[in-house]
Design an enzyme around this catalytic site. Structure first.
Site, PDB file in Angstrom:
ATOM      1  N   CYS A   1       2.195  11.999  -2.982  1.00 10.76           N
ATOM      2  CA  CYS A   1       1.937  13.302  -2.362  1.00 10.76           C
ATOM      3  C   CYS A   1       3.245  13.968  -1.960  1.00 10.76           C
ATOM      4  O   CYS A   1       3.432  15.186  -2.135  1.00 10.76           O
ATOM      5  CB  CYS A   1       1.042  13.147  -1.136  1.00 10.76           C
TER       6      CYS A   1
ATOM      7  N   CYS B   1      -0.186  -6.417  -7.601  1.00  8.40           N
ATOM      8  CA  CYS B   1      -1.573  -5.934  -7.479  1.00  8.40           C
ATOM      9  C   CYS B   1      -2.224  -6.407  -6.177  1.00  8.40           C
ATOM     10  O   CYS B   1      -2.327  -7.615  -5.919  1.00  8.40           O
ATOM     11  CB  CYS B   1      -2.371  -6.415  -8.692  1.00  8.40           C
TER      12      CYS B   1
ATOM     13  N   CYS C   1      -5.319  -8.568  -6.642  1.00 11.53           N
ATOM     14  CA  CYS C   1      -4.946  -9.916  -7.096  1.00 11.53           C
ATOM     15  C   CYS C   1      -4.501 -10.776  -5.920  1.00 11.53           C
ATOM     16  O   CYS C   1      -4.825 -11.972  -5.848  1.00 11.53           O
ATOM     17  CB  CYS C   1      -3.824  -9.837  -8.130  1.00 11.53           C
TER      18      CYS C   1
END
Length: 514
Positions: free
Chosen positions: A57, A392, A395
């Protein structure tokens, strides 16, 4: 006119860049109390749903401001909603990630699918604000054909006869992507050496004018799309995060030339590759890429060392990489031979692999590419593999559960293997009938079979154990697991998605891959 608005936007962007720091923001801030009154009456408005802490953003913010200023003169507004302060409003609009951009037309929204640079936002929104097909008059013809990167003009006797209906359907379908126009003025066609009915594609790169090679009267939407797709991509262009999707969606292999933009020989290297790119146009897409900015991407494509220039071909559909020998100079004849061998199927992909572990001390087997086939295709064993990425989040949350799964089946590990493989550091061999497109991906290979079963259930330990027991071909007797709430996971079942071009290609803060 649609095209004149696109053409004039560039100067507005340049001016806005100079005054943005001093001017009051042209982006409208919205809240739950102002949203409906501000958005619903607008025929067109773009709304960004953001979070102040979001890195993407922050990166978008200056471009968004710049585009808002440039679009003012066209009557198109840009707005934003802070989802930290306006959580309920964002939830009501189905916001699940940041930034989320939506195009609203009189209160009805659709996803924004355009670029995230200022000029791209301006071009996209202006196309949204105008008719799909512009009327190209004699006075505006020259301006129109250069108003965007790709412009398609139909020179027709009338706006109702063939192929006008099919052309209009194609224009409506791709109004976000290209400019479309119709000219029914015989003088315009004659002045440009065109015999109606005819379709012409104008480009800001390569050959600037490309005619549709078949009788235009019988053209269909599909044929128009195929024709545009063949010529919409430059023979050799710079690739970045802004245009990578164009290449990924083309379905063609992608050949990269990694160069340092500061190298005074950069253009010489491009000239070496350009004839090869021209020779294999339509079969392989060629790009050059900033090697200093995208060094991680070079590593992901199995280029062993940061030595430039470097050349590599990637089969995007299979995720295979074919790097050019970095110990050799880049030569046109050698690159040409390599591409020819690639297309003929005579090249062997370079597989990235971590070293084979010296020991396997844990209940979960650490799998690497070099021994994938030996371990997974062992007919005597049922094998359950987690393909993960170190970065991740899903994960990381699965790891203790997966370790517990390994512990549960450790007593029968000679017949049931619970394994894991770092998929961004290890390539899937060509013999395996799938590619990794998200993390984590869980695959089960039954003993005596070459087929893989997908695991799509919840990620509780009990569910994973039940899946193994139901899917395994080998027989074993293990006491049932004790159910504890600590073993359950409350995470959403959706994996963290990565681009289809390759499991290692992600867009994350701190990563400089495409």
């Amino acid at each position: 006119m649609r095209f004149s608005k696109v053409a004039s936007a560039a100067s507005a962007i340049a001016f806005s860049a100079l005054v943005a720091a001093e001017a009051e923001s042209d982006v409208v801030s919205l809240t739950s109390t102002t949203f409906t009154d501000a958005v619903d009456p607008e025929p067109l408005i773009l709304v960004e749903f953001f979070a102040p802490w979001c890195g993407h953003c922050k990166a978008l913010a200056p471009h968004y401001e710049e585009a808002a200023t440039a679009l003012k003169e066209h009557g198109v507004k840009l707005a934003k909603v802070d989802c930290v302060d306006q959580a309920d409003l964002c939830q009501a609009h189905g916001v699940q990630g940041y930034p989320t951009l939506k195009v609203f037309k009189n209160g009805s929204d659709s996803p924004y699918t355009g670029p995230r640079k200022a000029d791209g936002i301006v071009s996209y929104m202006i196309k949204q604000s105008l008719p799909a097909v512009s009327d190209v008059t004699a006075e505006k013809h020259d301006e129109f054909k250069t108003a965007d990167k790709v412009v398609v003009v139909a020179y027709l006797p009338s706006t109702t006869g063939a192929p006008a209906p099919e052309f209009s359907k194609a224009a409506e379908k791709h109004r976000d992507d290209y400019l479309f126009g119709i000219s029914t003025d015989p003088a315009v066609a004659e002045a440009n050496g065109i015999h109606p009915p005819a379709l012409v594609l104008y480009r800001s790169f390569d050959e600037p004018k490309v005619g549709y090679p078949y009788p235009a009267a019988h053209v269909t939407v599909d044929k128009i799309e195929d024709w545009i797709n063949e010529y919409k991509i430059p023979t050799l262009d710079e690739v970045s995060g802004e245009n990578y999707a164009t290449y990924a969606e083309s379905g063609l292999p992608l050949a990269y030339l990694f160069v340092d933009p500061a190298d005074e020989k950069k253009n010489d290297y491009l000239d070496i590759v350009r004839p090869v790119a021209t020779n294999y146009r339509g079969k392989v897409n060629f790009v050059w890429i900033d090697a200093t900015k995208f060094a991680d991407h070079a590593k992901a494509l199995n280029l062993a060392e940061p030595k430039w220039p470097a050349f590599v071909i990637q089969d995007l559909s299979k995720q295979f990489k074919y790097p050019y020998d970095q110990s050799k100079d880049i030569r046109q004849t050698k690159i040409d031979e390599m591409v020819e061998d690639f297309l003929a199927g005579n090249l062997t992909p370079e597989l990235k692999s971590q070293p084979i572990p010296e020991t396997q001390d844990e209940s979960v087997y650490t799998l690497v590419s070099k021994e994938f086939e030996q371990v997974v295709f062992d007919d005597s064993k049922d094998v359950f593999v987690e393909f993960y990425a170190t970065w991740c989040g899903h994960c990381k949350r699965l790891k203790p559960i997966w370790d517990s799964l390994g512990d549960h089946f450790e007593s029968v590990k000679d017949s049931v293997v619970i394994a894991k493989m770092e998929a961004t550091e290890n390539d899937i061999p060509p013999s395996v009938p799938f590619r990794i497109s998200s993390f984590p991906t869980l695959k089960f290979k039954p003993a005596g079979s070459k087929e893989f079963l997908d695991y799509d259930g919840d990620r509780s330990l009990e569910s994973l154990i039940a899946f193994v027991e139901e899917s395994a071909k080998n027989k074993f007797d293990i006491p049932p697991v004790k159910t504890e709430t600590e073993t359950e996971t409350k995470e959403a079942p959706e994996p963290e998605v990565v681009p289809p071009a390759g499991g290692e290609q992600v867009v994350l803060e701190g990563h400089d891959e495409l």
